[in-house]
Design a protein around this motif. Structure first.
Motif, PDB file in Angstrom:
ATOM      1  N   SER A  89       0.848  -1.188   0.000  1.00 46.56           N
ATOM      2  CA  SER A  89       0.000   0.000   0.000  1.00 46.56           C
ATOM      3  C   SER A  89       0.885   1.240   0.000  1.00 46.56           C
ATOM      4  O   SER A  89       2.091   1.159   0.236  1.00 46.56           O
ATOM      5  CB  SER A  89      -0.903   0.009   1.239  1.00 46.56           C
ATOM      6  N   LYS A  90       0.279   2.391  -0.228  1.00 49.83           N
ATOM      7  CA  LYS A  90       1.033   3.638  -0.219  1.00 49.83           C
ATOM      8  C   LYS A  90       1.666   3.866   1.155  1.00 49.83           C
ATOM      9  O   LYS A  90       2.816   4.286   1.259  1.00 49.83           O
ATOM     10  CB  LYS A  90       0.106   4.799  -0.577  1.00 49.83           C
ATOM     11  N   ARG A  91       0.939   3.538   2.199  1.00 46.96           N
ATOM     12  CA  ARG A  91       1.453   3.703   3.568  1.00 46.96           C
ATOM     13  C   ARG A  91       2.646   2.776   3.838  1.00 46.96           C
ATOM     14  O   ARG A  91       3.630   3.168   4.459  1.00 46.96           O
ATOM     15  CB  ARG A  91       0.333   3.444   4.572  1.00 46.96           C
ATOM     16  N   GLN A  92       2.550   1.525   3.364  1.00 46.05           N
ATOM     17  CA  GLN A  92       3.659   0.581   3.535  1.00 46.05           C
ATOM     18  C   GLN A  92       4.899   1.064   2.792  1.00 46.05           C
ATOM     19  O   GLN A  92       6.014   0.962   3.299  1.00 46.05           O
ATOM     20  CB  GLN A  92       3.261  -0.810   3.030  1.00 46.05           C
ATOM     21  N   LYS A  93       4.713   1.606   1.589  1.00 45.57           N
ATOM     22  CA  LYS A  93       5.837   2.141   0.826  1.00 45.57           C
ATOM     23  C   LYS A  93       6.488   3.308   1.564  1.00 45.57           C
ATOM     24  O   LYS A  93       7.714   3.421   1.592  1.00 45.57           O
ATOM     25  CB  LYS A  93       5.384   2.590  -0.557  1.00 45.57           C
ATOM     26  N   GLN A  94       5.677   4.161   2.178  1.00 45.90           N
ATOM     27  CA  GLN A  94       6.213   5.286   2.951  1.00 45.90           C
ATOM     28  C   GLN A  94       7.016   4.787   4.147  1.00 45.90           C
ATOM     29  O   GLN A  94       8.087   5.312   4.445  1.00 45.90           O
ATOM     30  CB  GLN A  94       5.080   6.203   3.429  1.00 45.90           C
ATOM     31  N   ARG A  95       6.479   3.771   4.847  1.00 44.67           N
ATOM     32  CA  ARG A  95       7.212   3.208   5.987  1.00 44.67           C
ATOM     33  C   ARG A  95       8.537   2.604   5.539  1.00 44.67           C
ATOM     34  O   ARG A  95       9.569   2.778   6.190  1.00 44.67           O
ATOM     35  CB  ARG A  95       6.362   2.162   6.715  1.00 44.67           C
ATOM     36  N   ASN A  96       8.519   1.879   4.414  1.00 41.86           N
ATOM     37  CA  ASN A  96       9.756   1.284   3.888  1.00 41.86           C
ATOM     38  C   ASN A  96      10.766   2.368   3.520  1.00 41.86           C
ATOM     39  O   ASN A  96      11.962   2.214   3.767  1.00 41.86           O
ATOM     40  CB  ASN A  96       9.476   0.403   2.677  1.00 41.86           C
ATOM     41  N   ARG A  97      10.300   3.464   2.932  1.00 41.63           N
ATOM     42  CA  ARG A  97      11.202   4.553   2.565  1.00 41.63           C
ATOM     43  C   ARG A  97      11.873   5.137   3.802  1.00 41.63           C
ATOM     44  O   ARG A  97      13.072   5.416   3.814  1.00 41.63           O
ATOM     45  CB  ARG A  97      10.431   5.640   1.810  1.00 41.63           C
TER      46      ARG A  97
END
Length: 155
Positions: A89-97
């Motif tokens: 999800s967009k949120r998961q991608k942000q956390r990974n970044r």
């Protein structure tokens, strides 16, 4: 060496590093056929790490490693991974970044070794000799890094 039908050559330097100082605080050397995630339990301990979170890429994400982190009281900051028909999800991608910013500091260690230390090529023929050679490379890296830290602190 053959593992799961694939040929692997060489040895791996599995390191534990402090993300603030970029110093290597522990390491294990294995044959190239050993997956990185298999060594994490031997490198990570609550007592030594002072409760620092564990940062790692998505190859380390598994139920076993998450349980190990819980048992040792270590906060898992391992990258989340997407699956077929279930992308991040967009949120998961942000956390990974956000996690990548810390994890990248540790990758600098291997960049330095690759570019400044003969690209980490050792020509020894067995695990014992390669373990010694890699250990000496890790110590040499730490000495270079300590010199950099001293320069940064005095500047």
């Amino acid at each position: 060496m053959t593992h799961n039908g694939k040929n692997y050559f060489g040895y791996k330097n599995h390191v534990k590093a402090d993300s603030k100082t970029k110093l290597i605080t522990g390491y294990k050397v294995t044959t190239a056929s050993v997956h990185d995630s298999e060594m994490i339990g031997q490198l990570v301990t609550k007592k030594e790490d002072g409760g620092q979170p564990l940062y790692a890429d998505s190859a380390y994400r598994s139920e076993t490693i998450e349980q190990m982190c819980q048992q040792k009281g270590i906060e898992s900051q391992i990258h989340e991974k997407g699956y077929r028909n279930k992308p991040l999800s967009k949120r998961q991608k942000q956390r990974n970044r956000k996690k990548s910013k810390v994890r990248a500091r540790v990758e600098h260690i291997f960049g330095f070794m690759t570019h400044s230390m003969n690209e980490m090529y050792l020509r020894y023929r067995n695990l014992k000799r390669n373990t010694t050679g890699i250990g000496l490379m890790n110590i040499t890296y730490n000495l270079f890094r300590l010199m950099q830290l001293n320069i940064e602190l005095t500047a």
